[in-house]
Design an enzyme around this catalytic site. Structure first.
Site, PDB file in Angstrom:
ATOM      1  N   ASN A 273       1.353 -52.189  33.003  1.00  0.00           N
ATOM      2  CA  ASN A 273      -0.082 -52.454  33.074  1.00  0.00           C
ATOM      3  C   ASN A 273      -0.324 -53.856  33.606  1.00  0.00           C
ATOM      4  O   ASN A 273       0.130 -54.810  32.988  1.00  0.00           O
ATOM      5  CB  ASN A 273      -0.687 -52.322  31.665  1.00  0.00           C
ATOM      6  CG  ASN A 273      -2.193 -52.374  31.679  1.00  0.00           C
ATOM      7  OD1 ASN A 273      -2.817 -52.159  32.715  1.00  0.00           O
ATOM      8  ND2 ASN A 273      -2.786 -52.681  30.540  1.00  0.00           N
ATOM      9  N   ASP A 300       6.024 -61.236  33.717  1.00  0.00           N
ATOM     10  CA  ASP A 300       5.377 -60.402  32.691  1.00  0.00           C
ATOM     11  C   ASP A 300       6.458 -59.658  31.893  1.00  0.00           C
ATOM     12  O   ASP A 300       6.330 -58.465  31.599  1.00  0.00           O
ATOM     13  CB  ASP A 300       4.369 -59.429  33.307  1.00  0.00           C
ATOM     14  CG  ASP A 300       3.465 -58.795  32.240  1.00  0.00           C
ATOM     15  OD1 ASP A 300       3.593 -59.143  31.052  1.00  0.00           O
ATOM     16  OD2 ASP A 300       2.639 -57.949  32.609  1.00  0.00           O
TER      17      ASP A 300
END
Lengths: 421, 306
Positions: A273, A300
């Site tokens: 995401n 991330d």
């Protein structure tokens, strides 16, 4: 200690040099072959300023099954990172000075690199009231983020940006309109139709990017946009920068290496995401990195336990374990394959720019700077094998991929924290 | 190489689909003549693993397995280990350890049968996964077409309704294209996902264009909750602007087959007159379903008998 004969990546070019470190700082930079003393012969290696990843999930406290500060920082130095910023979506959430203090203390005790906590914007990341921003800053938080979601209420977000500015903190914005992503697990397009997996459209990300840009412009404050994945988001940021909005932005290796084509076999390791998008998005992200619209590359890093991934796609957790592949993927795609970035430009995206955005010392190789160094063999080709990750998270869609650029040694404040056997 | 699983028509070769249809046609003819018992799966055990409610698909698979001589066990996952928190992978391993031969799975998530198939030694048949595929439904539709029209190649099949959420539409598209049919589709724009043209469908902007010259007209079930989710204003409006009625059928070939995977909402996807009329094969599709599921089970189990 002397680091002798490597190709050193400076801001303005690459030169073969000898480096001497002393008391955790770079003490001397001299022509190759001129410094005497105990040290390492690094001829043929390339030395980057210690890499910095400003978007990492360490999972501790609360999710130690997925990762700990110890394993996460071990993974970081293996990936060449000397400093990382960790996101606040732990349990408890990092929304007060106690949790910030805990993470810093734990990192000091068991960590392998420098760890900088990021505090939540709102209490409990519930989007209702501001978190204890002043207290977190005093305890050592370097930025604020609601990562994993956006602050729904625009008025509260404006307040957060204003109040954070009083403490010299910036908001790092995860951009996602929840009404457009509820129940969605991939990007909406050909491959979502093919697989029947529920997709969200680009606007889900773009609407919040636009809102944060508008807030920053209205308030005259800086803002940072996390993990940009859409071509239209890149364009929104490019236009905002052109008219003087104080915006910085990051993207991740998976957004310039993969597209949603990767989801077609329902591999839950491709679930992330924002979702993997289309070729036009991938190309726009690359162009954004090249022209400076996107300032930096962050992994991330989102490690998960196998139990969270070896389930139906809809039920699998979002995220990619990225610290150990971030550098090689970036070098392979942006420098070696496409020539979009020079080595100094890559160093800026992975060291100087993130340092500047969150206000960290380091980011370049210069006399007096912290002796944070990442030593790489750029010519070495290797195959991504998650079984060899030191991170607890083995979740990577890059398994089996051949990449270039192998981290050989990572030096943090003059100490060798990682060396390949 | 023998196929271990049937996860979808996207993965099947045209030749395999032809073989399933031809076996299915034979079984159907014999069933119609009154035969009830075969021995192809004698001694095998088949488990139906339904994570989503279904009456007809489950019953059809169970009858197909029983007719072939297998023992059938059905697991209603809504009332079993799932509520105790057992994962799909663990359930699969448990059933595998019990030496079950075939697992027939229905699941609300696309790709779940693939996850199961990668975990277990047993054969896996997808009985419908999320919005991905429903291969046995598409095969029974194709069987009905082949039986009544004598061929698939060259037919024009019009599919109308909630394409976005339909695994039936996807499986039919893959199967029909592989056997050389044309597939046209029409839906409210809110229920028409991207990329179907890339998969070979002809995307139409009106009911009439979609049905024009069609040999087969297929309505898809509209779930009532789609209205609440904002995909269209009301069922009345849906029926008026997107339903299949006698006027729309004027554009199809005379005598075109009317199909629907059921259960049908009378007067919404199709008018009552069409459902009960001579062109409708909706009821006949049900027997095709048993026959084609027999063919699927036989295909997976046959080579082990040699």
């Amino acid at each position: 200690m002397i680091f002798r004969g490597a190709d050193v990546v400076f801001r303005d070019g690459v030169r073969q040099c000898d480096l001497r470190t002393e008391n955790g700082k770079i003490a001397e930079i001299a022509p190759a072959g001129t410094l005497e003393g105990e040290g390492w012969d690094l001829a043929g290696r390339t030395v980057f300023p210690g890499l910095i990843d400003m978007h990492v999930h360490l999972r501790e406290p609360g999710f130690e099954k997925k990762e700990t500060i110890e394993t996460g920082t071990m993974s970081a130095v293996k990936g060449g990172f000397t400093q990382i910023c960790c996101m606040p979506n732990t349990k408890p959430v990092v929304d007060n000075k106690v949790v910030v203090t805990y993470i810093k203390a734990r990192a000091k005790e068991v960590g392998h690199c420098k760890v900088h906590p990021i505090g939540a914007i709102t209490e409990g990341q519930r989007g209702e009231t501001l978190a204890a921003i002043g207290g977190m800053k005093a305890a050592g938080a370097v930025a604020l983020s609601e990562d994993g979601k956006s602050v729904r209420n625009a008025s509260l977000m404006a307040s957060a940006m204003l109040y954070a500015a009083d403490f010299g903190l910036k908001c790092l914005c995860h951009c996602e309109d929840a009404s457009l992503t509820e129940g969605k697990v991939v990007h909406e397009g050909y491959y979502s139709t093919r697989t029947g997996l529920k997709g969200s459209i680009r606007a889900a990300e773009d609407i919040l990017i636009a809102r944060e840009l508008c807030l920053a412009e209205s308030l005259g404050l800086p803002v940072h946009i996390c993990h940009v994945s859409t071509y239209s988001g890149v364009q929104l940021i490019r236009e905002a920068k052109a008219r003087g909005v104080q915006v910085t932005a990051e993207t991740c290796p998976h957004y310039f290496t993969l597209t949603d084509e990767a989801i077609q076999d329902f591999d839950p390791d491709t679930k992330v995401n924002p979702p993997l998008r289309e070729e036009r998005d991938r190309l726009a992200v690359e162009q954004g990195l090249k022209d400076g619209t996107l300032d930096c590359i962050a992994s991330d890093h989102a490690p998960h336990h196998e139990d969270d991934k070896n389930v139906e796609y809809d039920l699998a957790a979002f995220g990619i374990s990225g610290l150990e592949t971030s550098f090689a993927l970036s070098y392979t795609e942006l420098v070696k394959k496409t020539g979009l970035l020079t080595l100094p430009a890559l160093a800026a995206k992975m060291s100087a720019n993130p340092a500047k955005i969150v206000g960290l010392a380091g980011g370049e190789i210069a006399v007096g700077a912290p002796a944070d160094l990442t030593v790489v063999d750029l010519g070495e080709k290797w195959t991504v094998n998650p079984a060899k990750f030191v991170s607890k998270g083995k979740n990577t869609p890059f398994k089996g991929m051949e990449v270039y650029g192998r981290v050989k040694m990572t030096v943090v404040d003059g100490e060798i924290k990682y060396r390949e056997d | 190489m023998a196929r271990k699983d049937i996860l979808g028509l996207y993965d099947l070769e045209a030749g395999e689909i032809e073989a399933l249809l031809s076996d299915g046609l034979q079984y159907k003819a014999l069933l119609k003549r009154g035969e009830r018992q075969w021995s192809e799966l004698c001694g095998k055990s088949v488990v139906t693993l339904f994570y989503e409610n279904s009456t007809r698909t489950r019953c059809s698979f169970e009858l197909a397995a029983v007719r072939l001589g297998a023992h059938v066990v059905n697991l209603s996952m809504a009332t079993s280990s799932v509520q105790k928190g057992e994962t799909l992978v663990d359930t699969g391993k448990t059933l595998d350890a019990m030496k079950c031969d075939v697992m027939v799975i229905r699941h609300p998530t696309g790709g779940a049968p693939r996850l199961l198939a990668g975990t277990v030694k047993a054969h896996v048949i997808n009985a419908g996964d999320g919005m991905n595929e429903h291969p046995s439904q598409a095969l029974l539709d194709m069987l009905t077409m082949k039986e009544h029209l004598g061929r698939i190649a060259g037919l024009k099949v019009a599919i109308l309704g909630d394409i976005r959420h339909s695994r039936v539409a996807r499986s039919n598209l893959y199967g029909l294209k592989k056997l050389g049919a044309r597939v046209s589709m029409f839906a409210p724009r809110t229920l028409m996902p991207d990329g179907l043209d890339r998969m070979g469908a002809e995307i139409c902007t009106s009911r009439e264009a979609c049905v024009e010259g069609a040999d087969v007209v297929m309505g898809l079930r509209i779930q009532l909750e789609r209205q609440k989710a904002g995909y269209f204003p009301s069922l009345g409006e849906y029926a008026k602007y997107y339903g299949i009625d006698e006027n729309v059928m004027q554009y199809a070939k005379p005598g075109a087959l009317i199909l629907h995977p059921g259960p049908v909402n009378r007067g919404i996807e199709l008018t009552a007159g069409l459902i009960d009329g001579p062109q409708s094969h909706i009821e006949d599709q049900v027997l095709s379903g048993v026959a084609v599921r027999m063919a699927m089970l036989k295909m997976l189990c046959q080579e082990e008998r040699i």
